[in-house]
Enzyme design. Structure first.
Site: not given
Ligand SMILES: C=C(O[C@@H]1C=C(C(=O)O)C=C[C@H]1O)C(=O)O
Ligand SMILES: NC(=O)CC[C@H](N)C(=O)O
Length: 825
Positions: A610, A627
């Site tokens: 990301e 997300k």
């Molecule tokens: C919190 C994390 O990832 C975050 C949460 C995500 C989600 O909820 O889908 C995706 C990528 C990140 O923004 C992690 O990888 O620990």
């Protein structure tokens, strides 16, 4: 004839600056913004009476109008009016209803980041906007509380309602949605807009400023025109373009800056085999396990074309670490401490806050590679400058509370005046130096460095056989001989001359040592010697915390919360760099990195997919929030279906939309009016997991510095949830510890005005004998507690697999059973 000026009251929301941008475009002049506790009712009335403000928009926000501190002056504004039209948005509308005696109650269920059709009475606020299901008028909603229509006083009329059920932001084109695209709404319809009978007070429950709301601009234009009519003003037929134009960042006059020259040499087509990048890093910077070295590694090279690496070299080199003050909010009288070590090992300390220090550093150093024959533009962004990380707790200096302190530095950067840049597309290797042109010694050392590094790289790459003993030798296939030729940079040839073999030998020595180690003790310590990971909050606690997040969402305190936890253990049986080499093989990611800070660490092995924020030299900003996460499948057809299901999932779309609107808001604070846009909304990218990714772009305002951009946007909204401030407070209460480097950002901040920072996730942090990883995910109302726990495990899994290989646990199953998720609370 004049333009309409709006006062925007911010109820501490993360969408206020989307309204700011929208109003600025619609009015032709940006609104004035005050937070709800920053201005008094008397001051507002005075502004209206003096004609400095023509209307007021009251923003959305967390909480409820029943709680005074959630709405502050907003409630006073909508009680009896202030002599100017007022439009309340979401919490703002609820405040209007509450102040006039209506009941604010829990709705049939929170509606966060979801689309609804709306029917309206044809009130002037909706002039030119179609009405009803199938009309094309669709609005995004972010609320839990609703106005109880039955309790509205006679002078407050409902003028719009929801009709039909919720809809997906992006209707499924293929694959099966995990939720039906339309969820039936059992109610007749929730009140979506209000108008006062006598006073010019209006409210909308939905979000006209969301990227997925239609006719939002039309609604605010209507409000503008109603304001003009109220005051008897004539509006100009053509509105000025509010977007600041003119000079770019590069053209800004730079005063009192030491301008460093950028010089380079290019080894054309030098990279040929898989693993050449790793061979170079290992040989040049891998001795001592890569102490004081960085590798910003586009390990998944389909997304990132360039990688950058470097070590402790060059006369300007320094290591800069920052610790927040031990307690209390940082301020001028409660400073943190910057520690600096220069290339000769001399150390110094400065009592300061982080952002002013960084601002000054970026003012002190700037670089240019102009002045030559015009062909000299380097094809990549990082020409030298700062490489390192910003820890999550720096939020303490971004206007948020930060009750916990990390044991690690809250920021750590190298000042890198020597950079090796690899172009994965062309195979070119660039050796870049920053130097003070007035300093002959500095020039001579740069030439020597370029010459030595060129010779070393050519020699490293000419080794025909990969060395067997490297831990990742299995990944290094292919042994075709290839040759590379060095071409001098247009700006200044760095080097020509004889070869120095020192670093090559150091690299070989490292391999011999690891060979010996492998022979003496096997590949790695036996599994029984490896301590299990300790999950900081047990499965039960994590699931209870997910539920607590959901309770907060139901109460209207947040729209989305990114809950996280950590896993840690003592025991780092091998070098961090060896772990990183495994990680980049098992989990290649576009924003991957290895950072190693001195003998005391920390060492960062990062496989982030990301991007947080990138800034180009000319001031273009780009965020790529993720997300929505789903696991990969072995079977290709099943994997494609999993990706399609993710793309069509309404829950994941809602999660993503909320963060897209949050990033639009954050960029909207520092970007030119009208420049914030979303070129890509919710596309699936597949690395270790499938992710739903959006792209948000904007043009930085010319008078806004990189530091101001970071301060306005850090920490990345995808790690907090929305609204950011309230969400971070809720998360701190549940998580009860510092997130440290995890959830922060790492990457480069160049002296040429370009920067690129990721979100630190999927990352192992090694420090002393400790190894720690963070993992989590976004909680929304549709979240199931066990599924959230599983998603957190899924995100930690690729790392666990790499760690298992590194420390001697064998297959993934063994890792999962024995090493991961043994909770020892
Ligand atoms: C919190 C994390 O990832 C975050 C949460 C995500 C989600 O909820 O889908 C995706 C990528 C990140 O923004 C992690 O990888 O620990
Ligand atoms: N977006 C908002 O303003 C939300 C208002 C309120 N906190 C609710 O959830 O209903």
């Amino acid at each position: 004839m004049r333009l309409i000026k709006t006062l925007l009251i911010d109820n501490y929301d993360s969408y206020t600056y989307n309204l700011f941008q929208q109003i600025a475009v619609v009015n032709g002049v940006p609104p004035v913004v005050f937070r709800n506790d920053e201005i008094s009712l008397q001051a507002i009335i005075a502004l209206v009476n003096k004609g400095e403000v023509d209307n007021i928009v009251v923003s959305p926000g967390p909480g409820t109008p029943r709680r005074e501190q959630d709405v502050g002056v907003s409630l006073d504004i909508v009680r009896d009016g202030v002599g100017a039209p007022v439009l309340g948005v979401c919490l703002g509308m609820q405040a209007l209803a509450h102040a006039n005696g209506a009941a604010i109650v829990c709705g049939p269920g929170p509606v966060h980041g979801r689309l609804s059709s709306v029917s309206h009475t044809g009130h002037r606020l909706f002039a030119g906007i179609p009405s009803g299901p199938g009309s094309g008028f669709k609005v995004v909603r972010y609320h839990s509380l609703v106005v109880n229509e039955a309790t509205l006083p006679s002078h407050l009329a409902a003028i719009a309602w929801t009709c039909g059920g919720h809809q997906a932001v992006r209707p499924a084109s293929s694959g099966k949605s995990s939720l039906p695209a339309t969820m039936p709404d059992s109610r007749r319809g929730v009140v979506m807009a209000l108008a006062h009978a006598r006073l010019p007070l209006y409210g909308v429950q939905f979000h006209p400023e969301s990227v997925a709301t239609s006719y939002g601009d039309a609604l605010l234009s209507n409000f503008r025109d109603m304001t003009a009519a109220h005051h008897g003003l004539l509006l100009p037929r053509e509105l000025p373009v509010t977007a600041a134009s003119g000079h770019s960042h590069q053209d800004r006059p730079q005063q009192n800056r030491a301008t460093l020259d950028v010089r380079w040499t290019c080894l054309k087509g030098a990279l040929g085999r898989d693993g050449d990048d790793q061979r170079i890093f290992q040989s040049l910077y891998g001795f001592n396990g890569g102490s004081d070295a960085f590798w910003l590694d586009s390990a998944a090279t389909d997304r990132g074309r360039f990688s950058y690496m470097g070590g402790r070299e060059g006369p300007l080199w320094r290591r800069i670490t920052y610790k927040l003050p031990a307690g209390g909010a940082p301020s001028a009288s409660n400073c943190g401490t910057v520690c600096i070590e220069d290339v000769s090992g001399r150390t110094s300390e400065v009592a300061t806050q982080w952002w002013p220090y960084l601002e000054q550093l970026l003012r002190d150093f700037t670089c240019s590679c102009e002045g030559s024959d015009g062909r000299d533009k380097l094809p990549f962004d990082f020409w030298g400058g700062l490489v390192g990380y910003l820890g999550y707790e720096l939020k303490a200096e971004c206007g948020a509370p930060a009750p916990f302190r990390s044991t690690l530095p809250d920021a750590a950067f190298f000042l890198a005046d020597r950079v090796i840049a690899l172009d994965h597309r062309s195979g070119d290797v660039y050796l870049v130096v920053l130097l003070d042109p007035a300093d002959a010694v500095s020039t001579a050392s740069a030439v020597g460095w370029g010459r030595d590094r060129r010779d070393q790289i050519l020699q490293i790459l000419s080794q025909t056989k990969p060395l067997k003993s490297t831990p990742d030798s299995a990944a290094q296939n292919g042994s075709a001989d290839h040759s590379a030729s060095a071409t001098a940079g247009h700006s200044c040839p760095l080097a020509n001359g004889h070869t120095s073999h020192a670093a090559v030998e150091a690299g070989l020595e490292e391999r011999r040592l690891s060979n010996g180690h492998a022979e003496a003790c096997g590949h790695a310590p036996t599994p029984s010697k490896v301590e299990p990971f300790h999950l900081h909050r047990t499965c039960e606690t994590y699931m209870a915390d997910v539920q607590a997040c959901k309770d907060a969402l139901y109460a209207g305190e947040s729209y989305e919360l990114c809950l996280t936890t950590a896993l840690s253990r003592r025991g780092t049986p091998r070098k961090a760099l060896d772990l990183y080499k495994i990680l980049r093989r098992v989990s290649p990611a576009p924003y991957a990195a290895f950072l190693s800070f001195g003998k005391d660490g920390p060492q960062v092995c990062c496989s982030s997919p990301e991007r947080f924020l990138r800034g180009s030299r000319s001031g273009d900003l780009e965020a790529r929030p993720i997300k929505g996460t789903a696991s990969r499948c072995q079977d290709a057809a099943a994997d494609t279906a999993a990706a399609a299901a993710l793309a069509a999932s309404e829950k994941d779309q809602a999660e993503n939309l909320m963060i897209v609107d949050l990033l639009r808001n954050d960029l909207g604070r520092v970007c030119q009016v009208g420049s914030v846009h979303v070129p890509v909304l919710m596309e699936v990218e597949s690395y270790a997991v499938h992710s739903l990714v959006s792209t948000v772009r904007g043009k930085r305002k010319p008078d806004t510095s990189i530091v101001q951009c970071l301060q306005a946007t850090f920490p990345g909204g995808s790690m907090t949830g929305a609204p950011k401030l309230r969400s971070m407070e809720i998360l701190d209460r549940l998580e009860k510890e510092a997130r440290s480097i995890y959830s922060g950002s790492l990457g480069f901040i160049g002296f040429n005005n370009a920067f690129d920072l990721n979100i630190v996730i999927r990352t192992a942090i090694l420090h002393g004998q400790q190894i720690r990883i963070g993992a989590g995910g976004a909680v929304v109302v549709q979240s199931e507690t066990k599924a959230e726990y599983d998603e957190m495990r899924l995100k930690a899994f690729a790392l666990m697999r790499a760690i298992g290989e590194w420390d001697g646990s064998t297959g993934p199953a063994a890792v999962d059973d024995r090493v991961a998720f043994v909770s020892g609370a």
